[in-house]
Design an enzyme around this catalytic site. Structure first.
Site, mmCIF file in Angstrom:
data_model
loop_
_atom_site.group_PDB
_atom_site.id
_atom_site.type_symbol
_atom_site.label_atom_id
_atom_site.label_comp_id
_atom_site.label_asym_id
_atom_site.label_seq_id
_atom_site.Cartn_x
_atom_site.Cartn_y
_atom_site.Cartn_z
ATOM 1 N N HIS A 1 -37.362 -17.901 -12.596
ATOM 2 C CA HIS A 1 -38.331 -18.740 -13.298
ATOM 3 C C HIS A 1 -39.117 -19.604 -12.309
ATOM 4 C CE1 HIS A 1 -37.813 -17.834 -17.454
ATOM 5 N NE2 HIS A 1 -36.574 -18.269 -17.557
ATOM 6 N N GLU B 1 -38.813 -14.459 -20.287
ATOM 7 C CA GLU B 1 -37.355 -14.372 -20.284
ATOM 8 C C GLU B 1 -36.892 -12.975 -19.873
ATOM 9 O OE1 GLU B 1 -35.340 -16.900 -20.525
ATOM 10 O OE2 GLU B 1 -37.083 -18.201 -20.782
ATOM 11 N N HIS C 1 -31.398 -15.947 -12.640
ATOM 12 C CA HIS C 1 -32.359 -16.049 -13.746
ATOM 13 C C HIS C 1 -33.231 -17.294 -13.580
ATOM 14 C CE1 HIS C 1 -33.558 -15.777 -18.094
ATOM 15 N NE2 HIS C 1 -33.652 -17.094 -17.940
ATOM 16 N N GLU C 2 -32.602 -18.434 -13.332
ATOM 17 C CA GLU C 2 -33.368 -19.678 -13.188
ATOM 18 C C GLU C 2 -34.196 -19.682 -11.916
ATOM 19 O OE1 GLU C 2 -33.730 -21.695 -15.562
ATOM 20 O OE2 GLU C 2 -32.240 -20.717 -16.813
#
Length: 360
Positions: free
Chosen positions: A172, A260, A168-169
């Site tokens: 980003h 997100e 997830h990070e």
């Protein structure tokens, strides 16, 4: 929903980052004009006999012209310092420490494998010493990118769930969401700083001016002649300051919350395991508050439990909606609810070797 960040999303983030920087300078010029207008009205008196509002506005505009090079240089210096040293400031606030392979091979290997699978440079790893469950990415370029996880997250998640959070990070970073968020936080910091300077000056001005009676008496006549114009000029200046401050907040909260969803989907694309992302979100939900961490940094976390009025200014979608999206579009499955533990029943006390107690 796309499995991984769209090219148009990345291009939009780049355009937003440029627009944010341009908007920063515009807001600083607005604050400078407001400061000049206040100074003219409160300290220098009417620029012309009569002191009409138009005269104050023209005088403040002339002040802005010669102040523009100074505030431009100061703002550029602020942006440079923030972009160069923001990671050190974040580490100082959170107490995060760097991680090497020998310190935490489990965490290091999980992130390294994700980066190798996509051929991207590996960001630095950091650990924040708290039992809360959260993680965030920071940085403006490949040399600065870092992913920070909490010790609570390391202890609570299994390898698959931890890999999902790291994915997830990493998404980003790949989607350049991190660059845009850091830029937005820097803008809010600059505007808040300049606004606070102005209001502190307004607070100190009466006491400073009162100690100089000769100065006050020499300018009282000129101020009294244009009192009406000065009062309106002060109101305009205060309104401009409030507008600039409000816009700095809107800039942060108006950033699309879809980032997100895209990061969750990007994690699934990297790990091929939507169930792990769902399980991780369930464990993190309600346990992500990082005490003592500024709201700007919380906006970069996997989960931001802080929200504005009636969720109007929430920077993250609710965890439930994110899990629903993973079930609907990524083929994930919610884990079955855990059965409630039966109430504990106290075991009877063993009989006393001396027999039952005698009745009174």
């Amino acid at each position: 929903m796309a499995a991984f960040g769209l090219y148009t999303h990345i291009q939009a983030n780049r355009r937003r980052s440029v627009a944010l920087v341009v908007g920063l300078f515009v807001l600083v010029y607005v604050l400078t004009f407001a400061f000049a207008l206040l100074f003219r009205a409160l300290e220098l008196g009417p620029p012309t006999p009569g002191g009409a509002v138009q005269d104050y506005l023209r005088a403040a505009a002339r002040d802005l012209l010669w102040l523009t090079p100074v505030v431009t240089a100061a703002t550029a210096l602020w942006v440079w310092v923030a972009s160069r040293f923001h990671q050190g400031l974040i580490d100082a606030v959170t107490g995060s420490e760097g991680v090497a392979r020998e310190n935490d091979p489990r965490l290091y290997n999980l992130l390294e494998n994700l980066c190798i699978s996509r051929g991207v440079p590996m960001p630095r790893l950091k650990i924040m010493d708290t039992d809360r469950l959260n993680a965030f990415a920071t940085g403006l370029n490949e040399k600065q990118y870092a992913i920070t996880v909490t010790r609570g997250l390391l202890a609570a998640l299994d390898d698959a769930e931890l890999e999902a959070v790291l994915g997830h990070e990493l998404t980003h970073i790949r989607n350049e969401d991190v660059r845009m968020m850091v830029t937005a936080v820097v803008i809010a910091g600059v505007i808040s700083f300049f606004g606070e300077l102005v209001f502190r000056w307004i607070d100190v001005l009466p006491r400073w001016g009162g100690s100089s009676s000769s100065r006050a008496s020499s300018s009282s006549d000129s101020k009294s002649k244009g009192g009406g114009g000065a009062f309106v000029a002060i109101l305009i200046a205060l309104a401009l300051i409030a507008l600039a401050w409000a816009l700095s907040l809107v800039i942060r909260f108006a950033l699309s919350r879809s980032r997100e969803y895209l990061a969750d989907a990007g994690s699934v694309e990297l790990t091929k395991n939507p169930d792990a992302m769902i399980s991780a979100l369930m464990k993190i939900s309600g346990k992500g508050e990082l005490e003592g961490v500024p709201s700007g940094l919380m906006e970069m976390c996997v989960d931001n439990p802080r929200s504005g009025f009636a969720d109007l200014f929430a920077t993250h979608p609710p965890i439930e909606e994110r899990m629903d999206a993973l079930v609907r579009y990524a083929g994930g499955h919610r884990p079955p609810p855990q059965p409630e533990a039966p109430p504990a029943v106290e075991a009877p006390a063993p009989p006393s070797p001396w027999g039952p107690p005698a009745a009174a």
